[in-house]
Write a protein that holds these residues in place. Structure first.
Motif, PDB file in Angstrom:
ATOM      1  N   PRO A 135       0.836  -1.213   0.000  1.00  0.00           N
ATOM      2  CA  PRO A 135       0.000   0.000   0.000  1.00  0.00           C
ATOM      3  C   PRO A 135       0.864   1.255   0.000  1.00  0.00           C
ATOM      4  O   PRO A 135       1.918   1.308   0.623  1.00  0.00           O
ATOM      5  CB  PRO A 135      -0.797  -0.100   1.299  1.00  0.00           C
ATOM      6  CG  PRO A 135      -0.686  -1.515   1.728  1.00  0.00           C
ATOM      7  CD  PRO A 135       0.589  -2.037   1.153  1.00  0.00           C
ATOM      8  N   LYS A 136       0.418   2.260  -0.703  1.00  0.00           N
ATOM      9  CA  LYS A 136       1.128   3.543  -0.768  1.00  0.00           C
ATOM     10  C   LYS A 136       0.542   4.478   0.281  1.00  0.00           C
ATOM     11  O   LYS A 136      -0.665   4.475   0.515  1.00  0.00           O
ATOM     12  CB  LYS A 136       0.936   4.166  -2.149  1.00  0.00           C
ATOM     13  CG  LYS A 136       1.281   3.263  -3.309  1.00  0.00           C
ATOM     14  CD  LYS A 136       2.679   3.503  -3.769  1.00  0.00           C
ATOM     15  CE  LYS A 136       3.049   2.736  -5.004  1.00  0.00           C
ATOM     16  NZ  LYS A 136       2.996   1.328  -4.959  1.00  0.00           N
ATOM     17  N   PRO A 137       1.373   5.275   0.943  1.00  0.00           N
ATOM     18  CA  PRO A 137       0.837   6.248   1.926  1.00  0.00           C
ATOM     19  C   PRO A 137       0.033   7.326   1.203  1.00  0.00           C
ATOM     20  O   PRO A 137       0.344   7.667   0.055  1.00  0.00           O
ATOM     21  CB  PRO A 137       2.093   6.840   2.570  1.00  0.00           C
ATOM     22  CG  PRO A 137       3.217   6.548   1.634  1.00  0.00           C
ATOM     23  CD  PRO A 137       2.825   5.342   0.842  1.00  0.00           C
ATOM     24  N   PRO A 138      -1.011   7.844   1.847  1.00  0.00           N
ATOM     25  CA  PRO A 138      -1.816   8.905   1.215  1.00  0.00           C
ATOM     26  C   PRO A 138      -0.964  10.151   0.965  1.00  0.00           C
ATOM     27  O   PRO A 138      -0.095  10.477   1.748  1.00  0.00           O
ATOM     28  CB  PRO A 138      -2.932   9.194   2.202  1.00  0.00           C
ATOM     29  CG  PRO A 138      -2.601   8.459   3.433  1.00  0.00           C
ATOM     30  CD  PRO A 138      -1.466   7.530   3.166  1.00  0.00           C
ATOM     31  N   GLN A 139      -1.265  10.810  -0.121  1.00  0.00           N
ATOM     32  CA  GLN A 139      -0.493  12.017  -0.466  1.00  0.00           C
ATOM     33  C   GLN A 139      -1.285  13.259  -0.209  1.00  0.00           C
ATOM     34  O   GLN A 139      -2.403  13.384  -0.364  1.00  0.00           O
ATOM     35  CB  GLN A 139      -0.076  11.967  -1.921  1.00  0.00           C
ATOM     36  CG  GLN A 139       0.864  10.827  -2.170  1.00  0.00           C
ATOM     37  CD  GLN A 139       1.334  10.817  -3.628  1.00  0.00           C
ATOM     38  OE1 GLN A 139       1.005  11.695  -4.409  1.00  0.00           O
ATOM     39  NE2 GLN A 139       2.098   9.820  -3.979  1.00  0.00           N
TER      40      GLN A 139
END
Length: 58
Positions: A54-58
């Protein structure tokens, strides 16, 4: 027979990250003479890839 199943599981685990880069784990069930050897397969964590992390929220 159990050693052969473990060797096969290791081979699949080694290739799974290349074939399914989006997968984060693998679950394997063993069957012996049409009776389940284990009812709850333990997840095998696959190496992290760009597609399964999962990618961290930007």
């Amino acid at each position: 027979m159990k050693a052969a199943a473990e060797a096969f599981t290791s081979a699949v685990q080694a290739l799974a990250g290349q074939v399914f880069p989006w997968a984060s784990e693998l679950r394997v069930r063993h069957e012996w003479s049409y009776a389940w050897y284990d009812d709850q397969p333990k997840p095998i964590t696959l190496p992290a890839t760009e597609k399964n992390t999962p990618k961290p929220p930007q």
